[in-house]
Design an enzyme around this catalytic site. Sequence first.
Site, PDB file in Angstrom:
ATOM      1  N   ASN A   1      57.976 111.701 106.251  1.00 60.77           N
ATOM      2  CA  ASN A   1      58.678 112.111 105.034  1.00 60.77           C
ATOM      3  C   ASN A   1      57.618 112.205 103.947  1.00 60.77           C
ATOM      4  O   ASN A   1      57.179 111.191 103.420  1.00 60.77           O
ATOM      5  CB  ASN A   1      59.745 111.066 104.684  1.00 60.77           C
ATOM      6  CG  ASN A   1      60.382 111.318 103.325  1.00 60.77           C
ATOM      7  OD1 ASN A   1      60.200 112.385 102.733  1.00 60.77           O
ATOM      8  ND2 ASN A   1      61.121 110.330 102.826  1.00 60.77           N
ATOM      9  N   TRP A   2      57.228 113.438 103.641  1.00 58.03           N
ATOM     10  CA  TRP A   2      56.125 113.627 102.687  1.00 58.03           C
ATOM     11  C   TRP A   2      56.543 113.332 101.255  1.00 58.03           C
ATOM     12  O   TRP A   2      55.720 113.223 100.368  1.00 58.03           O
ATOM     13  CB  TRP A   2      55.589 115.049 102.778  1.00 58.03           C
ATOM     14  CG  TRP A   2      54.841 115.365 104.046  1.00 58.03           C
ATOM     15  CD1 TRP A   2      54.679 114.544 105.141  1.00 58.03           C
ATOM     16  CD2 TRP A   2      54.143 116.584 104.368  1.00 58.03           C
ATOM     17  NE1 TRP A   2      53.935 115.184 106.104  1.00 58.03           N
ATOM     18  CE2 TRP A   2      53.587 116.434 105.657  1.00 58.03           C
ATOM     19  CE3 TRP A   2      53.937 117.783 103.691  1.00 58.03           C
ATOM     20  CZ2 TRP A   2      52.840 117.448 106.272  1.00 58.03           C
ATOM     21  CZ3 TRP A   2      53.203 118.788 104.297  1.00 58.03           C
ATOM     22  CH2 TRP A   2      52.658 118.622 105.572  1.00 58.03           C
ATOM     23  N   LYS A   3      57.850 113.269 101.010  1.00 62.12           N
ATOM     24  CA  LYS A   3      58.369 113.087  99.641  1.00 62.12           C
ATOM     25  C   LYS A   3      57.778 114.164  98.727  1.00 62.12           C
ATOM     26  O   LYS A   3      57.516 115.263  99.202  1.00 62.12           O
ATOM     27  CB  LYS A   3      58.083 111.667  99.143  1.00 62.12           C
ATOM     28  CG  LYS A   3      58.549 110.611 100.157  1.00 62.12           C
ATOM     29  CD  LYS A   3      58.601 109.235  99.604  1.00 62.12           C
ATOM     30  CE  LYS A   3      59.062 108.285 100.708  1.00 62.12           C
ATOM     31  NZ  LYS A   3      59.343 106.951 100.219  1.00 62.12           N
TER      32      LYS A   3
ATOM     33  N   GLU B   1      65.953 107.354  97.631  1.00 66.03           N
ATOM     34  CA  GLU B   1      65.422 107.915  96.381  1.00 66.03           C
ATOM     35  C   GLU B   1      66.355 108.988  95.830  1.00 66.03           C
ATOM     36  O   GLU B   1      66.375 109.225  94.622  1.00 66.03           O
ATOM     37  CB  GLU B   1      63.999 108.447  96.613  1.00 66.03           C
ATOM     38  CG  GLU B   1      63.016 107.285  96.750  1.00 66.03           C
ATOM     39  CD  GLU B   1      61.828 107.555  97.658  1.00 66.03           C
ATOM     40  OE1 GLU B   1      61.556 108.723  97.980  1.00 66.03           O
ATOM     41  OE2 GLU B   1      61.158 106.573  98.037  1.00 66.03           O
TER      42      GLU B   1
ATOM     43  N   GLY C   1      57.794 101.903 100.453  1.00 65.81           N
ATOM     44  CA  GLY C   1      56.626 102.066  99.597  1.00 65.81           C
ATOM     45  C   GLY C   1      56.093 100.778  99.001  1.00 65.81           C
ATOM     46  O   GLY C   1      55.272 100.801  98.087  1.00 65.81           O
TER      47      GLY C   1
ATOM     48  N   SER D   1      57.665 101.144 104.852  1.00 68.95           N
ATOM     49  CA  SER D   1      56.319 100.570 105.042  1.00 68.95           C
ATOM     50  C   SER D   1      55.915 100.445 106.507  1.00 68.95           C
ATOM     51  O   SER D   1      55.204  99.500 106.867  1.00 68.95           O
ATOM     52  CB  SER D   1      56.195  99.223 104.318  1.00 68.95           C
ATOM     53  OG  SER D   1      56.367  99.398 102.915  1.00 68.95           O
TER      54      SER D   1
ATOM     55  N   HIS E   1      68.576 109.950 101.445  1.00 65.57           N
ATOM     56  CA  HIS E   1      67.454 109.022 101.252  1.00 65.57           C
ATOM     57  C   HIS E   1      67.729 108.180 100.006  1.00 65.57           C
ATOM     58  O   HIS E   1      68.306 108.668  99.030  1.00 65.57           O
ATOM     59  CB  HIS E   1      66.147 109.814 101.100  1.00 65.57           C
ATOM     60  CG  HIS E   1      64.940 108.934 101.129  1.00 65.57           C
ATOM     61  ND1 HIS E   1      64.549 108.196 100.039  1.00 65.57           N
ATOM     62  CD2 HIS E   1      64.076 108.637 102.127  1.00 65.57           C
ATOM     63  CE1 HIS E   1      63.470 107.478 100.369  1.00 65.57           C
ATOM     64  NE2 HIS E   1      63.169 107.732 101.629  1.00 65.57           N
TER      65      HIS E   1
ATOM     66  N   GLY F   1      56.819 107.235 105.385  1.00 72.49           N
ATOM     67  CA  GLY F   1      56.455 107.823 104.097  1.00 72.49           C
ATOM     68  C   GLY F   1      54.952 107.829 103.913  1.00 72.49           C
ATOM     69  O   GLY F   1      54.246 108.714 104.407  1.00 72.49           O
ATOM     70  N   GLY F   2      54.438 106.815 103.238  1.00 72.21           N
ATOM     71  CA  GLY F   2      53.014 106.749 102.890  1.00 72.21           C
ATOM     72  C   GLY F   2      52.071 107.013 104.057  1.00 72.21           C
ATOM     73  O   GLY F   2      51.107 107.795 103.929  1.00 72.21           O
TER      74      GLY F   2
ATOM     75  N   GLU G   1      66.646 102.178 106.399  1.00 68.01           N
ATOM     76  CA  GLU G   1      65.512 101.959 105.497  1.00 68.01           C
ATOM     77  C   GLU G   1      65.902 100.963 104.415  1.00 68.01           C
ATOM     78  O   GLU G   1      66.552 101.345 103.425  1.00 68.01           O
ATOM     79  CB  GLU G   1      65.097 103.282 104.832  1.00 68.01           C
ATOM     80  CG  GLU G   1      64.702 104.369 105.794  1.00 68.01           C
ATOM     81  CD  GLU G   1      63.825 105.421 105.117  1.00 68.01           C
ATOM     82  OE1 GLU G   1      62.695 105.601 105.552  1.00 68.01           O
ATOM     83  OE2 GLU G   1      64.273 106.024 104.134  1.00 68.01           O
TER      84      GLU G   1
HETATM   85  P1  PGA Z   1      57.301 104.356 103.219  1.00 69.02           P
HETATM   86  O1  PGA Z   1      58.539 105.343 103.001  1.00 69.02           O
HETATM   87  O2  PGA Z   1      56.869 104.497 104.649  1.00 69.02           O
HETATM   88  O3  PGA Z   1      56.238 104.861 102.253  1.00 69.02           O
HETATM   89  O4  PGA Z   1      57.760 102.989 102.874  1.00 69.02           O
HETATM   90  C1  PGA Z   1      59.518 105.510 103.994  1.00 69.02           C
HETATM   91  C2  PGA Z   1      60.607 106.415 103.485  1.00 69.02           C
HETATM   92  O5  PGA Z   1      60.958 106.333 102.315  1.00 69.02           O
HETATM   93  O6  PGA Z   1      61.150 107.255 104.256  1.00 69.02           O
END
Ligand code: PGA
Length: 251
Positions: free
Chosen positions: A8-10, A95, A171, A210, A93, A231-232, A165
């Site tokens: 997930n590149w966000k 966010e 993050g 994470s 998600h 994500g990251g 999640e």
């Molecule tokens: P993260 O994000 O791996 O940076 O914690 C995961 C996500 O939000 O899908």
Amino acid sequence: MRKLIVGNWKMNGSLAVNAELLAGIRQGLHKVQCDLGVCVPFPYLAQCQILLEGTSVVLGAQDVSSHAVGAYTGQVSTRMLLDFGCRFAIVGHSERREFCGETDEVVADKVQRALAGGLTPIVCVGETLENKEDGRTQEIVGRQIDAVLRVLEDAEIAGLVVAYEPVWAIGTGKTPTPEMAQEVHAMIRTQLVGRIGDAGKGVRILYGGSMKPSNAAGFLDMTDIDGGLIGGAALKAADFLAIASVASARN
Ligand code: PGA
């Protein structure tokens, strides 16, 4: 079940950065035996579709409209995503729930629309830190899943991907223990099986929050953790491939 690792590149990337990242991923693909996908920002779908052509990496978006077509300024439809080779869309998600006000009902509508149009929704659920401290994790996640299952036919439910999640783990570098995550995954599995029987055992439930090369094995060893939403660590080809390799060894 074959593991699924999705990046997930966000809201990250640029034409140059994406090209470098995807070139790096392509180079390591010969060693990957799990399913792999990337969910990229809308403007880069066309670029990424071209750069991933001929590979097994599946393209996805990070959101999709609950409407089919029409006067919905700024929204992107399932049909449009299919035009660019998308097979997945992340829906709900945390966010988007937090910053775009998406409720359980909106998430359910989007999931329904995506499935009806032929996209696989990756439905995200998870508790906040406050929920967790109040001991309400199972209640919150259970309610989020239920809101989606309620609007779907049994056959549609079998086509879902779910991502658990914990919001406090996204993050932050903090994670639940694999056993804690497994408990929630097991509850989600029970809900799925309770609704559609054995077919619920085939629905992939990803862990996200994470996840990185050093902790991936712990999560992916759990019975009901069928992959990861990353994500990251999905923004570095080496890390993303390292997680894919951990998943490949557990197929
Ligand atoms: P993260 O994000 O791996 O940076 O914690 C995961 C996500 O939000 O899908």
